[in-house]
Design a protein around this motif. Sequence first.
Motif, PDB file in Angstrom:
ATOM      1  N   GLY A 157       1.006  -1.128  -0.027  1.00 14.38           N
ATOM      2  CA  GLY A 157      -0.170  -0.131  -0.046  1.00 14.38           C
ATOM      3  C   GLY A 157       0.924   1.396  -0.086  1.00 14.38           C
ATOM      4  N   ASP A 158       1.984   1.119   0.674  1.00 14.95           N
ATOM      5  CA  ASP A 158       2.727   2.586   0.923  1.00 14.95           C
ATOM      6  C   ASP A 158       3.554   2.605  -0.184  1.00 14.95           C
ATOM      7  OD1 ASP A 158       2.124   2.672   3.463  1.00 14.95           O
ATOM      8  OD2 ASP A 158       4.035   1.894   4.302  1.00 14.95           O
ATOM      9  N   ARG A 159       3.821   1.486  -1.158  1.00 15.11           N
ATOM     10  CA  ARG A 159       4.547   1.627  -2.427  1.00 15.11           C
ATOM     11  C   ARG A 159       3.829   2.184  -3.441  1.00 15.11           C
ATOM     12  NH1 ARG A 159       8.769  -3.460  -2.715  1.00 15.11           N
ATOM     13  NH2 ARG A 159       8.874  -2.553  -4.777  1.00 15.11           N
ATOM     14  N   LEU A 160       2.471   1.480  -3.506  1.00 11.87           N
ATOM     15  CA  LEU A 160       1.493   2.071  -4.290  1.00 11.87           C
ATOM     16  C   LEU A 160       1.215   3.538  -4.259  1.00 11.87           C
ATOM     17  CD1 LEU A 160      -0.734  -0.997  -4.592  1.00 11.87           C
ATOM     18  CD2 LEU A 160       0.720  -0.182  -6.481  1.00 11.87           C
ATOM     19  N   GLU A 161       1.186   4.043  -2.968  1.00 13.69           N
ATOM     20  CA  GLU A 161       0.846   5.451  -2.737  1.00 13.69           C
ATOM     21  C   GLU A 161       1.904   6.258  -3.250  1.00 13.69           C
ATOM     22  OE1 GLU A 161       0.252   8.039   1.380  1.00 13.69           O
ATOM     23  OE2 GLU A 161      -0.972   5.838   1.311  1.00 13.69           O
ATOM     24  N   LYS A 162       3.109   5.904  -3.051  1.00 13.69           N
ATOM     25  CA  LYS A 162       4.196   6.696  -3.433  1.00 13.69           C
ATOM     26  C   LYS A 162       4.426   6.739  -4.888  1.00 13.69           C
ATOM     27  CE  LYS A 162       9.246   7.227  -3.154  1.00 13.69           C
ATOM     28  NZ  LYS A 162       9.302   7.689  -4.576  1.00 13.69           N
ATOM     29  N   ARG A 163       4.075   5.665  -5.677  1.00 12.56           N
ATOM     30  CA  ARG A 163       4.121   5.517  -7.207  1.00 12.56           C
ATOM     31  C   ARG A 163       3.019   6.545  -7.658  1.00 12.56           C
ATOM     32  NH1 ARG A 163       7.828   2.160  -7.489  1.00 12.56           N
ATOM     33  NH2 ARG A 163       7.897   0.581  -8.957  1.00 12.56           N
ATOM     34  N   ARG A 164       1.644   6.477  -6.944  1.00 10.37           N
ATOM     35  CA  ARG A 164       0.507   7.646  -7.349  1.00 10.37           C
ATOM     36  C   ARG A 164       1.308   9.224  -7.071  1.00 10.37           C
ATOM     37  NH1 ARG A 164      -3.410   8.184  -2.914  1.00 10.37           N
ATOM     38  NH2 ARG A 164      -1.651   9.606  -2.070  1.00 10.37           N
ATOM     39  N   ASP A 165       1.776   9.380  -6.222  1.00 14.34           N
ATOM     40  CA  ASP A 165       2.423  10.648  -5.784  1.00 14.34           C
ATOM     41  C   ASP A 165       3.439  10.931  -6.927  1.00 14.34           C
ATOM     42  OD1 ASP A 165       0.583  10.822  -3.711  1.00 14.34           O
ATOM     43  OD2 ASP A 165       2.390  10.453  -2.263  1.00 14.34           O
ATOM     44  N   ASP A 166       4.261  10.216  -7.415  1.00 12.25           N
ATOM     45  CA  ASP A 166       5.169  10.104  -8.202  1.00 12.25           C
ATOM     46  C   ASP A 166       4.650  10.531  -9.742  1.00 12.25           C
ATOM     47  OD1 ASP A 166       7.222  10.096  -6.303  1.00 12.25           O
ATOM     48  OD2 ASP A 166       7.751   7.884  -6.883  1.00 12.25           O
ATOM     49  N   PHE A 167       3.432   9.798  -9.996  1.00 14.39           N
ATOM     50  CA  PHE A 167       2.592   9.897 -11.191  1.00 14.39           C
ATOM     51  C   PHE A 167       2.119  11.424 -11.304  1.00 14.39           C
ATOM     52  CE2 PHE A 167       2.604   5.567 -12.601  1.00 14.39           C
ATOM     53  CZ  PHE A 167       2.750   5.373 -13.774  1.00 14.39           C
ATOM     54  N   CYS A 168       1.548  11.816 -10.214  1.00 12.70           N
ATOM     55  CA  CYS A 168       1.287  13.148  -9.988  1.00 12.70           C
ATOM     56  C   CYS A 168       2.033  14.230 -10.361  1.00 12.70           C
ATOM     57  CB  CYS A 168       0.206  13.284  -8.681  1.00 12.70           C
ATOM     58  SG  CYS A 168      -1.300  12.350  -8.532  1.00 12.70           S
ATOM     59  N   LYS A 169       3.331  14.016  -9.760  1.00  9.68           N
ATOM     60  CA  LYS A 169       4.287  15.185  -9.917  1.00  9.68           C
ATOM     61  C   LYS A 169       4.794  15.078 -11.555  1.00  9.68           C
ATOM     62  CE  LYS A 169       6.313  14.819  -5.511  1.00  9.68           C
ATOM     63  NZ  LYS A 169       7.359  14.169  -4.540  1.00  9.68           N
ATOM     64  N   ASP A 170       4.885  13.875 -11.987  1.00 16.09           N
ATOM     65  CA  ASP A 170       5.301  13.445 -13.309  1.00 16.09           C
ATOM     66  C   ASP A 170       4.320  14.310 -14.232  1.00 16.09           C
ATOM     67  OD1 ASP A 170       7.609  12.392 -12.500  1.00 16.09           O
ATOM     68  OD2 ASP A 170       6.813  10.497 -13.203  1.00 16.09           O
ATOM     69  N   ASN A 171       3.083  14.274 -13.817  1.00 18.23           N
ATOM     70  CA  ASN A 171       1.775  14.771 -14.671  1.00 18.23           C
ATOM     71  C   ASN A 171       2.088  16.262 -14.687  1.00 18.23           C
ATOM     72  OD1 ASN A 171      -0.325  13.920 -16.369  1.00 18.23           O
ATOM     73  ND2 ASN A 171      -1.744  14.596 -14.616  1.00 18.23           N
ATOM     74  N   VAL A 172       2.317  16.767 -13.596  1.00 18.08           N
ATOM     75  CA  VAL A 172       2.062  18.381 -13.675  1.00 18.08           C
ATOM     76  C   VAL A 172       3.343  18.778 -14.524  1.00 18.08           C
ATOM     77  CG1 VAL A 172       2.964  20.234 -11.963  1.00 18.08           C
ATOM     78  CG2 VAL A 172       1.314  18.632 -11.400  1.00 18.08           C
ATOM     79  N   LYS A 173       4.756  18.215 -14.385  1.00 20.82           N
ATOM     80  CA  LYS A 173       5.684  18.307 -15.075  1.00 20.82           C
ATOM     81  C   LYS A 173       5.477  18.048 -16.789  1.00 20.82           C
ATOM     82  CE  LYS A 173      10.792  17.747 -15.545  1.00 20.82           C
ATOM     83  NZ  LYS A 173      10.803  17.923 -16.884  1.00 20.82           N
ATOM     84  N   ALA A 174       4.769  17.203 -17.035  1.00 21.28           N
ATOM     85  CA  ALA A 174       4.359  16.778 -18.577  1.00 21.28           C
ATOM     86  C   ALA A 174       3.842  17.789 -18.874  1.00 21.28           C
ATOM     87  CB  ALA A 174       4.022  15.534 -18.393  1.00 21.28           C
ATOM     88  N   SER A 175       2.658  18.442 -18.202  1.00 21.04           N
ATOM     89  CA  SER A 175       1.782  19.139 -18.663  1.00 21.04           C
ATOM     90  C   SER A 175       2.397  20.654 -18.656  1.00 21.04           C
ATOM     91  CB  SER A 175       0.695  19.438 -17.578  1.00 21.04           C
ATOM     92  OG  SER A 175      -0.063  20.535 -17.739  1.00 21.04           O
TER      93      SER A 175
END
Length: 452
Positions: free
Chosen positions: A383-401
Amino acid sequence: MASHIQMPGPVCLIENTNTQLVVNPEALKILSAITQPVVVVAIVGLYRTGKSYLMNKLAGQQKGFSIGSSVQSHTKGIWMWCMRHPKKPNYTLVLLDTEGLGDVEKGDNQNDSWIFALAILLSSTFVYNSMGTINQQAMDGLHYVTELTDKIRAKSSPDANEVEDSADFVSFFPDFVWTLRDFFLKLEIDGQPISADEYLENSLKLKQGTSPKEKNFNQPRLCIRKFFPKKKCFIFCQPTLLENLCQLETMHDDELNPKFVKEAADFCSYIFSNSKVKTLSGGIQVNGPRLETLVLTYVNTISSGDLPCMENAVLALAQIENSAAVKKAMAHYDQQMAKKVQLPTETLQELLDLHMASEKEAIEVFMKNSFKDVHHLFQKELGDRLEKRRDDFCKDNVKASLDRCSALLKDIFHSLEEDIKQGVYCKPGGYHLLIQTMNKLKKKYLQEPRKG
């Protein structure tokens, strides 16, 4: 395919160097490739009693496990032979042949008792092989059973005042088969014929009394009755004339006593039909990699001077399998996200929905592959690792945007900048034309998809 594990002959699984027990990496490699549940049959008994001959019969081979023709004990440590189960195609049969107990040349009784304990810990059917009748000498050969509670623990930390319950041991003890070789008596009690099983039951009767003599007589019998709820007995006549026994390995069935040949066939048939899959507490079936972990855990524990403990072995197994289950689940999540997600997504919610769908699948993969995650520690780690992956995806999404929007603005408004440099709008009506062009370009920018 794991179902086609076919070893040409046995390999040493645990070597006995007379000072310590050493696990053979080659044998572990073979076990690690067996994905099927394993039926493990181990045989023990005094040396020079023909154990290896019976194991070769189970392997369906004339030769394989070493049969010594001299008075020396041939099998050192524990030897293993894995093969397709002759009657149950979904299982793999693992045969364990142990060195003879009571070999005078070894001079160390301690190793005998560890070999005996390991045979019990690793097997689902435990065969005890002895010569002649069930007399006190044969029972004395089983004195290792009486030491088992001193050699093995079921729980990692029993209360100081609590003696471990025999039920804890029974839950993981194998089925017991006694094979009596060169049996020469008539099977009868008070003139009435009896079966081999009845003969065994009768031999396990206790004597009344509390003197040391009665205690010594009763102790191994009590242990066998207590620890092995399922018991079976087979008797074998002498296979051939005494002078031919040293050539037994090369003799074919038609050269042997037909009665012995039938007895050996009945024994094999019983083992193939009735031996169960090796299971751990909670009904967990053991496959090759799990058996590999058990071997390593027990031998390392013995080498470090501790007592092998069932509970700790299961914990070690859980640690390995649950760590692997977390890895598998994360790999599945990464694979799904790589397939479904193209950054930047139109909205944050779109990304979160894709994450939740992949997370759900990853948890299913974990649940399918996890094993005794009692306190949900590994599930929490996932659960902790999946949460971190989600947060990383959100950061990457902002940067990609940001990157995409910057690139789009540069691309779309590049022509306007050039026109301004050229003074295209420095003329009457130029301002109106500039506003018109800007609105057109803004519209074009706003219409571009996937800016995030």
